[in-house]
Write a protein that holds these residues in place. Structure first.
Motif, PDB file in Angstrom:
ATOM      1  N   ASN A   1       0.966  -1.135  -0.114  1.00 11.63           N
ATOM      2  CA  ASN A   1       0.047   0.132   0.080  1.00 11.63           C
ATOM      3  C   ASN A   1       0.935   1.277  -0.200  1.00 11.63           C
ATOM      4  OD1 ASN A   1      -2.297  -1.484   0.312  1.00 11.63           O
ATOM      5  ND2 ASN A   1      -1.887  -1.730   2.418  1.00 11.63           N
ATOM      6  N   HIS A   2       0.482   2.161  -0.640  1.00  9.31           N
ATOM      7  CA  HIS A   2       1.185   3.407  -0.874  1.00  9.31           C
ATOM      8  C   HIS A   2       1.310   3.965   0.623  1.00  9.31           C
ATOM      9  CE1 HIS A   2       2.436   7.553  -2.013  1.00  9.31           C
ATOM     10  NE2 HIS A   2       2.620   6.787  -3.351  1.00  9.31           N
ATOM     11  N   ALA A   3       2.711   4.703   0.888  1.00 13.87           N
ATOM     12  CA  ALA A   3       2.912   5.342   2.253  1.00 13.87           C
ATOM     13  C   ALA A   3       2.279   6.219   2.465  1.00 13.87           C
ATOM     14  CB  ALA A   3       4.487   5.596   2.222  1.00 13.87           C
ATOM     15  N   THR A   4       1.632   6.983   1.497  1.00 10.18           N
ATOM     16  CA  THR A   4       0.898   8.496   1.901  1.00 10.18           C
ATOM     17  C   THR A   4      -0.717   8.004   2.092  1.00 10.18           C
ATOM     18  OG1 THR A   4       1.991   9.547   0.550  1.00 10.18           O
ATOM     19  CG2 THR A   4       0.019  10.690   1.086  1.00 10.18           C
ATOM     20  N   PRO A   5      -0.977   8.421   3.528  1.00  7.38           N
ATOM     21  CA  PRO A   5      -2.646   8.208   3.542  1.00  7.38           C
ATOM     22  C   PRO A   5      -3.444   8.604   2.540  1.00  7.38           C
ATOM     23  CG  PRO A   5      -1.316   8.672   5.793  1.00  7.38           C
ATOM     24  CD  PRO A   5      -0.521   9.089   4.282  1.00  7.38           C
TER      25      PRO A   5
ATOM     26  N   SER B   1      22.243  -0.233  -7.168  1.00 11.59           N
ATOM     27  CA  SER B   1      21.411   0.505  -7.968  1.00 11.59           C
ATOM     28  C   SER B   1      20.634   1.321  -6.860  1.00 11.59           C
ATOM     29  CB  SER B   1      20.475  -0.484  -8.464  1.00 11.59           C
ATOM     30  OG  SER B   1      20.883  -1.089  -9.634  1.00 11.59           O
ATOM     31  N   GLY B   2      20.583   2.567  -7.415  1.00 13.60           N
ATOM     32  CA  GLY B   2      20.119   3.711  -6.394  1.00 13.60           C
ATOM     33  C   GLY B   2      21.139   4.382  -5.512  1.00 13.60           C
ATOM     34  N   ARG B   3      22.338   3.955  -5.752  1.00 12.79           N
ATOM     35  CA  ARG B   3      23.462   4.588  -5.612  1.00 12.79           C
ATOM     36  C   ARG B   3      23.550   4.357  -3.722  1.00 12.79           C
ATOM     37  NH1 ARG B   3      25.308   9.967  -8.765  1.00 12.79           N
ATOM     38  NH2 ARG B   3      25.105   8.930 -10.602  1.00 12.79           N
ATOM     39  N   ASP B   4      24.113   5.172  -2.779  1.00  9.85           N
ATOM     40  CA  ASP B   4      24.139   4.904  -1.508  1.00  9.85           C
ATOM     41  C   ASP B   4      22.906   4.602  -0.571  1.00  9.85           C
ATOM     42  OD1 ASP B   4      26.720   5.225  -1.806  1.00  9.85           O
ATOM     43  OD2 ASP B   4      26.868   7.332  -1.162  1.00  9.85           O
ATOM     44  N   GLY B   5      22.083   5.129  -0.884  1.00  8.24           N
ATOM     45  CA  GLY B   5      20.667   4.927  -0.247  1.00  8.24           C
ATOM     46  C   GLY B   5      20.748   5.389   1.370  1.00  8.24           C
ATOM     47  N   SER B   6      19.794   4.853   2.082  1.00 13.86           N
ATOM     48  CA  SER B   6      19.832   5.519   3.409  1.00 13.86           C
ATOM     49  C   SER B   6      19.044   4.336   4.177  1.00 13.86           C
ATOM     50  CB  SER B   6      18.984   6.719   3.636  1.00 13.86           C
ATOM     51  OG  SER B   6      17.614   6.639   3.277  1.00 13.86           O
ATOM     52  N   ALA B   7      19.330   3.984   5.787  1.00 14.26           N
ATOM     53  CA  ALA B   7      18.944   3.080   6.553  1.00 14.26           C
ATOM     54  C   ALA B   7      17.315   3.248   6.646  1.00 14.26           C
ATOM     55  CB  ALA B   7      19.407   2.868   7.806  1.00 14.26           C
ATOM     56  N   ARG B   8      16.930   4.580   6.792  1.00 12.72           N
ATOM     57  CA  ARG B   8      15.497   4.974   6.592  1.00 12.72           C
ATOM     58  C   ARG B   8      15.007   5.832   5.650  1.00 12.72           C
ATOM     59  NH1 ARG B   8      13.444   5.211  13.102  1.00 12.72           N
ATOM     60  NH2 ARG B   8      13.952   3.025  13.523  1.00 12.72           N
ATOM     61  N   PRO B   9      14.534   5.573   4.440  1.00 13.56           N
ATOM     62  CA  PRO B   9      14.124   6.601   3.403  1.00 13.56           C
ATOM     63  C   PRO B   9      13.056   7.305   3.893  1.00 13.56           C
ATOM     64  CG  PRO B   9      14.464   4.360   2.567  1.00 13.56           C
ATOM     65  CD  PRO B   9      14.459   4.085   4.215  1.00 13.56           C
ATOM     66  N   GLY B  10      12.670   8.336   3.291  1.00 12.06           N
ATOM     67  CA  GLY B  10      11.684   9.445   3.605  1.00 12.06           C
ATOM     68  C   GLY B  10      10.513   8.818   3.908  1.00 12.06           C
ATOM     69  N   ASN B  11      10.091   7.891   3.142  1.00  8.64           N
ATOM     70  CA  ASN B  11       8.603   7.004   3.447  1.00  8.64           C
ATOM     71  C   ASN B  11       8.632   6.019   4.497  1.00  8.64           C
ATOM     72  OD1 ASN B  11       9.815   5.351   1.788  1.00  8.64           O
ATOM     73  ND2 ASN B  11       8.332   5.316   0.199  1.00  8.64           N
ATOM     74  N   TRP B  12       9.863   6.023   5.186  1.00 12.59           N
ATOM     75  CA  TRP B  12       9.848   4.809   5.984  1.00 12.59           C
ATOM     76  C   TRP B  12       8.805   4.555   6.899  1.00 12.59           C
ATOM     77  CZ3 TRP B  12      10.549   4.112  11.375  1.00 12.59           C
ATOM     78  CH2 TRP B  12      11.304   2.896  11.735  1.00 12.59           C
ATOM     79  N   ALA B  13       8.423   5.544   7.735  1.00 11.60           N
ATOM     80  CA  ALA B  13       7.318   5.696   8.721  1.00 11.60           C
ATOM     81  C   ALA B  13       6.001   5.109   8.250  1.00 11.60           C
ATOM     82  CB  ALA B  13       7.231   6.780   9.702  1.00 11.60           C
TER      83      ALA B  13
ATOM     84  N   PRO C   1       0.837  -3.356   7.666  1.00  9.53           N
ATOM     85  CA  PRO C   1       1.225  -3.981   8.803  1.00  9.53           C
ATOM     86  C   PRO C   1       1.745  -5.162   8.896  1.00  9.53           C
ATOM     87  CG  PRO C   1      -1.117  -3.989   8.473  1.00  9.53           C
ATOM     88  CD  PRO C   1      -0.398  -2.839   7.646  1.00  9.53           C
ATOM     89  N   HIS C   2       1.755  -5.843   7.657  1.00 13.66           N
ATOM     90  CA  HIS C   2       2.523  -7.085   7.172  1.00 13.66           C
ATOM     91  C   HIS C   2       3.923  -6.904   6.934  1.00 13.66           C
ATOM     92  CE1 HIS C   2       0.718  -5.560   3.494  1.00 13.66           C
ATOM     93  NE2 HIS C   2       1.671  -6.292   2.694  1.00 13.66           N
ATOM     94  N   MET C   3       4.381  -5.727   6.785  1.00  9.54           N
ATOM     95  CA  MET C   3       5.787  -5.318   6.263  1.00  9.54           C
ATOM     96  C   MET C   3       6.467  -5.125   7.599  1.00  9.54           C
ATOM     97  SD  MET C   3       7.202  -2.045   4.652  1.00  9.54           S
ATOM     98  CE  MET C   3       6.510  -2.161   2.998  1.00  9.54           C
ATOM     99  N   LYS C   4       7.476  -6.198   7.677  1.00  8.05           N
ATOM    100  CA  LYS C   4       8.307  -6.272   9.159  1.00  8.05           C
ATOM    101  C   LYS C   4       9.510  -5.605   9.327  1.00  8.05           C
ATOM    102  CE  LYS C   4       4.650  -8.601  10.498  1.00  8.05           C
ATOM    103  NZ  LYS C   4       3.722  -8.121  11.731  1.00  8.05           N
ATOM    104  N   HIS C   5       9.803  -5.146   7.889  1.00  8.56           N
ATOM    105  CA  HIS C   5      11.216  -4.593   7.914  1.00  8.56           C
ATOM    106  C   HIS C   5      11.257  -3.756   6.593  1.00  8.56           C
ATOM    107  CE1 HIS C   5      15.662  -4.212   7.751  1.00  8.56           C
ATOM    108  NE2 HIS C   5      15.502  -4.792   6.341  1.00  8.56           N
ATOM    109  N   TYR C   6      12.230  -2.719   6.617  1.00  8.02           N
ATOM    110  CA  TYR C   6      12.345  -1.731   5.552  1.00  8.02           C
ATOM    111  C   TYR C   6      13.594  -1.025   5.803  1.00  8.02           C
ATOM    112  CZ  TYR C   6      11.219   2.174   2.369  1.00  8.02           C
ATOM    113  OH  TYR C   6      11.096   3.247   1.158  1.00  8.02           O
ATOM    114  N   ASN C   7      14.540  -1.122   4.838  1.00  6.77           N
ATOM    115  CA  ASN C   7      15.905  -0.465   4.764  1.00  6.77           C
ATOM    116  C   ASN C   7      16.422  -0.120   3.603  1.00  6.77           C
ATOM    117  OD1 ASN C   7      19.152  -0.402   4.936  1.00  6.77           O
ATOM    118  ND2 ASN C   7      18.479  -0.505   7.195  1.00  6.77           N
ATOM    119  N   GLY C   8      16.955   1.194   3.316  1.00  2.70           N
ATOM    120  CA  GLY C   8      17.158   1.580   1.827  1.00  2.70           C
ATOM    121  C   GLY C   8      18.850   1.592   1.693  1.00  2.70           C
TER     122      GLY C   8
END
Length: 548
Positions: A399-403, A473-485, A492-499
């Motif tokens: 599901n999209h990260a934006t409500p 791919s995507g170059r360095d990335g970040s541990a918590r991308p802007g849409n992480w939260a 709720p079925h997503m248990k992990h997300y890291n960039g």
């Protein structure tokens, strides 16, 4: 697919279109149906050309093993060994005349080759760009072996491979690695350097082994100061020569070479090995299917030439049998999918769009109906404890990260929900209890609980999806991308997300599987350590991820 806008004519268009007029519909695009036109457009050899003169290997004056060695698709009594002769890999002819070369090989139980168990000779044909694929049989199951090649006075580096356990063996464990998405121009293959040192039995490459986009003289984000890449790489890949040269660039990378030499690979493609987001015979930018299939034939041929694949995977024109099944005793069955070659065109374009009746229609299929049946039939016959599906695009609903935003990715399984439902129903009917899907593509790592009904968060959990991040791919990335939260809240079925970049390992056991997501701090500079970003356990008979 929806074209992105007006397209510039391909510099190869006159030749491609001239050949396409002779090819007609896809069913004629085989080595028997239109070999002459296909060879004209993509420089593919026709029948009889293999009778090339033989080159005395003693006349090779430069190291021909510049692209390393590799092995793949381990089976209980056989291994597949690969190399390609390329004294000057950045030249179209790789520095060799169009003559066949005898290559000798050895397989031993030890690194010093004191206990050689098999040896032989094969021929590197110019028609296959002097690549060799040696299938060594009559081996003991569940054994580690070492191998090397010789051409004239030149000896390759030593590779390490293994056979799988016998099909009825009660295996205690298996550790695999999952990798994907290695855009050369986005950074260094640091993750492969660490993977080469990791203690794994087999590596699954889940697609985007190379990218078709141009690579600048400084290597893109690598920003070389000590070398200049030839201009042949600074263009998009279209012809067979283009794709062959691009593989030479990638496979000359020392960290990728090290990973191939250290572990057997099981490979499958996604889109960029040919062209971004293509679907079956439908290209990204709206060129005629006949023209695109010429490009696909070139891409598929170069893929087979440069990767450790067996004879059944050798392409015929623009067609290639890539989906296949491997086993690891009675511990695991691996059903390796191809979700590009047979898929329906994306109903709403290939971006994030609101689902429509067209995208949700039963007629839409991601792997193709024949491959769907092959997978569900394989589950019915499986007696493995774990049924693992290595494939390309995200299987779980995202599901999209934006409500309030109801769009979904049309290029993933969310764009083909009827196809996904058929597979979930097939797994349920087959009684599959320990289902695990391995995925690449999205340049981030995810861990999902697979739900029987993704529209209902309380629905039964039926399996696990492990999504590995990209190598570069995507170059360095970040541990918590802007849409992480937002992503975690919406799913709720997503248990992990890291960039960050890296790879994933999965240790399959008889009581549980442990998943480790490994990341490197950056890829736009060389070097850097590796760390475990998150770990989970999936218990046998109890689908779902539990953090460690």
């Amino acid at each position: 697919m929806t074209p992105a806008g007006p397209q510039q004519p391909s510099p190869h268009a006159p030749e491609l279109r001239a050949a396409a007029r002779h090819l007609g519909r896809r069913r004629f695009l085989t080595v028997t149906g239109a070999a002459a036109a296909l060879a004209f457009a993509t420089n593919l050899p026709t029948a009889g050309v293999a009778a090339a003169a033989e080159l005395d290997a003693a006349r090779i004056t430069e190291d021909p093993f510049t692209l390393g060695v590799a092995s793949g698709d381990p089976r209980p009594t056989s291994v597949l060994l690969w190399t390609r002769l390329a004294p000057t890999p950045y030249q179209a002819d790789s520095g060799l005349p169009p003559e066949r070369v005898t290559v000798r090989w050895e397989l031993a139980r030890d690194e010093r080759f004191r206990h050689v168990v098999r040896r032989g000779a094969t021929v590197a044909h110019p028609e296959f760009h002097h690549s060799v694929h040696v299938e060594v049989g009559h081996l003991d199951p569940d054994r580690v072996f070492y191998y090397r090649f010789r051409a004239g006075s030149w000896v390759s580096e030593t590779g390490r491979t293994r056979t799988a356990p016998s099909s009825r063996a009660r295996v205690g464990g298996l550790k695999l690695a999952a990798v994907s998405c290695q855009a050369y121009h986005d950074g260094y293959f640091t993750a492969y350097g660490h993977l080469a040192e990791d203690d794994v039995d087999v590596v699954f490459h889940l697609g985007d082994y190379l990218y078709e986009y141009a690579v600048s003289a400084v290597g893109g984000a690598r920003n070389y100061t000590d070398r200049v890449l030839p201009d042949v790489f600074n263009r998009e890949t279209v012809t067979l020569e283009d794709y062959r040269l691009r593989y030479a660039l990638y496979k000359s990378d020392p960290e990728l070479r090290a990973a191939h030499a250290a572990h057997p690979f099981v490979v499958t493609w996604d889109d960029h090995e040919t062209e971004n987001n293509y679907a079956g015979d439908v290209p990204e930018n709206g060129v005629p299917p006949e023209e695109f299939l010429l490009r696909r034939a070139a891409a598929y041929r170069a893929y087979w030439e440069n990767l450790p694949l067996r004879r059944p995977q050798r392409p015929e024109g623009p067609d290639m049998q890539l989906y296949r099944r491997l086993t690891w005793g009675r511990l695991a069955q691996f059903d390796i999918l191809d979700t590009r070659q047979y898929r329906s065109d994306q109903a709403n374009g290939d971006g994030w769009k609101t689902p429509t009746p067209e995208s949700e229609a039963p007629s839409q299929t991601l792997p193709g109906f024949a491959q769907e049946r092959w997978l569900t039939d394989g589950w019915k016959r499986s007696d493995a404890l774990w049924n693992v599906v290595p494939q390309q695009v995200t299987f779980a609903r995202r599901n999209h990260a934006t409500p309030g935003n109801t769009t979904l990715s049309m290029d993933s399984w969310d764009g083909y929900p009827a196809s996904r439902e058929r597979l979930l129903a097939g797994a349920e009917a087959a009684g599959v209890e320990n289902l695990m899907v391995l995925t690449g593509d999205v340049h981030v790592s995810y861990a999902f609980d697979l739900k029987r009904d993704f529209a209902d968060p309380g629905s039964r959990t039926v399996g696990t999806e492990v999504v590995t991040t990209s190598v570069t791919s995507g170059r360095d990335g970040s541990a918590r991308p802007g849409n992480w939260a937002g992503y975690l809240a919406a799913n709720p079925h997503m248990k992990h997300y890291n960039g960050l970049r890296g790879y994933a390992t999965v240790a399959l056991g008889r009581e549980a599987a442990r998943v480790d997501f490994k990341t490197v701090p950056a890829v736009t500079v060389p070097g850097g350590g590796v760390s475990v970003a998150a770990s989970f356990v999936c218990e046998v008979g109890e689908p779902g991820l539990k953090p460690v």
